[in-house]
Scaffold this motif. Sequence first.
Motif, short mmCIF file in Angstrom:
data_model
loop_
_atom_site.label_atom_id
_atom_site.label_comp_id
_atom_site.label_asym_id
_atom_site.label_seq_id
_atom_site.Cartn_x
_atom_site.Cartn_y
_atom_site.Cartn_z
N GLY A 71 -12.87 0.67 -15.15
CA GLY A 71 -12.66 1.25 -14.74
C GLY A 71 -11.84 -0.43 -13.40
N LEU A 72 -12.00 -1.35 -13.49
CA LEU A 72 -10.94 -2.35 -12.04
C LEU A 72 -9.93 -2.83 -13.13
CD1 LEU A 72 -14.73 -3.96 -11.18
CD2 LEU A 72 -12.82 -2.57 -9.72
N SER A 73 -10.12 -2.91 -14.45
CA SER A 73 -9.18 -3.70 -15.22
C SER A 73 -8.24 -2.22 -15.92
CB SER A 73 -9.65 -3.76 -16.86
OG SER A 73 -10.70 -4.90 -16.66
N TYR A 74 -8.49 -1.12 -15.15
CA TYR A 74 -7.34 -0.30 -15.46
C TYR A 74 -6.82 0.20 -13.79
CZ TYR A 74 -8.36 1.80 -20.02
OH TYR A 74 -8.43 2.52 -21.21
N SER A 75 -7.35 -0.06 -13.47
CA SER A 75 -6.83 0.12 -11.82
C SER A 75 -5.96 -1.05 -11.63
CB SER A 75 -8.28 -0.13 -10.61
OG SER A 75 -8.17 -0.28 -9.06
N TRP A 76 -6.39 -2.38 -11.60
CA TRP A 76 -5.29 -3.59 -12.02
C TRP A 76 -3.70 -3.58 -12.40
CZ3 TRP A 76 -2.79 -6.56 -15.06
CH2 TRP A 76 -2.42 -7.98 -14.40
N LEU A 77 -4.01 -3.33 -13.63
CA LEU A 77 -3.37 -2.53 -14.47
C LEU A 77 -1.88 -1.87 -13.93
CD1 LEU A 77 -1.48 -2.79 -17.12
CD2 LEU A 77 -1.89 -0.88 -18.01
N ILE A 78 -2.62 -0.70 -12.54
CA ILE A 78 -2.07 0.49 -12.15
C ILE A 78 -1.07 -0.30 -10.84
CG2 ILE A 78 -2.18 2.48 -11.09
CD1 ILE A 78 -2.32 3.32 -13.45
N THR A 79 -2.07 -1.16 -10.36
CA THR A 79 -1.43 -2.01 -9.50
C THR A 79 -0.33 -3.58 -9.14
OG1 THR A 79 -3.89 -1.66 -8.37
CG2 THR A 79 -2.18 -3.19 -7.05
N PHE A 80 -0.73 -4.23 -10.54
CA PHE A 80 0.30 -3.95 -11.11
C PHE A 80 1.81 -3.52 -11.77
CE2 PHE A 80 2.60 -6.58 -14.11
CZ PHE A 80 3.27 -8.07 -14.10
N LEU A 81 1.49 -2.64 -11.89
CA LEU A 81 3.35 -1.15 -12.47
C LEU A 81 3.01 -1.04 -10.92
CD1 LEU A 81 1.63 0.24 -15.76
CD2 LEU A 81 3.54 -1.38 -15.13
N SER A 100 3.41 -5.20 5.22
CA SER A 100 1.94 -4.65 6.16
C SER A 100 2.23 -3.19 5.17
CB SER A 100 1.81 -4.72 7.55
OG SER A 100 3.24 -3.19 8.16
N GLU A 101 2.62 -2.76 4.97
CA GLU A 101 3.70 -1.58 4.50
C GLU A 101 3.03 -1.39 3.34
OE1 GLU A 101 6.26 1.04 6.92
OE2 GLU A 101 7.02 0.16 5.30
N VAL A 102 3.70 -2.58 2.28
CA VAL A 102 3.13 -2.63 1.32
C VAL A 102 1.82 -2.58 0.67
CG1 VAL A 102 3.68 -4.11 -0.56
CG2 VAL A 102 5.47 -3.30 0.39
N VAL A 103 1.29 -3.85 2.05
CA VAL A 103 -0.11 -4.16 1.09
C VAL A 103 -1.15 -2.93 1.78
CG1 VAL A 103 -2.44 -5.44 2.44
CG2 VAL A 103 -0.07 -6.85 2.39
N PHE A 104 -0.51 -2.18 3.02
CA PHE A 104 -1.44 -1.03 2.77
C PHE A 104 -1.84 -0.08 1.31
CE2 PHE A 104 -1.75 2.81 4.10
CZ PHE A 104 -3.16 3.16 4.60
N ILE A 105 -0.29 0.24 1.23
CA ILE A 105 -0.01 0.76 -0.05
C ILE A 105 -0.56 0.09 -0.60
CG2 ILE A 105 1.95 1.80 -1.92
CD1 ILE A 105 3.36 1.79 0.51
N LEU A 106 -0.46 -0.80 -1.56
CA LEU A 106 -1.64 -1.59 -2.46
C LEU A 106 -3.12 -1.70 -2.51
CD1 LEU A 106 0.48 -4.51 -3.26
CD2 LEU A 106 0.53 -2.18 -4.81
#
Length: 128
Positions: A71-81, A100-106
């Motif tokens: 789950g964490l691996s897939y989450s990392w991939l989605i976050t990278f995309l 701050s908006e980008v950090v909040f979104i990610l």
Amino acid sequence: MDNRYRYILYVAVIAVVTGVMANILQVGNEEVANILINIGVALIAVLLIRLRRTGNLPEKDERTKKLGAYGLSYSWLITFLALNVIFWIDRLQFAQLTVSEVVFILGILMLVTAKGFQWHFLSKGDMD
């Protein structure tokens, strides 16, 4: 109650009491006192949910650790995309985002996708 939970409970109670006393005595910054109260209440809520959910069962075994890692691996991939999409949105000037908006979104994206994928994999069964 496990010692780890007991220590978390102590920290939570200390945070709430410190925040309440700082508000009552008007010592220091009011925002810091409110943050301490919120942290303490959140820790207590998470602790109660975990204790209610697991009961006397073990929290982790090999299967849950493996599915959590997936789950964490897939989450990392989605976050990278998503980070790449945000880069191109900024580069092509579709929107002006602050740091701050980008950090909040990610941050929200990472939390939601990690828990979502872990929940999906745990309900689905074993990964092969």
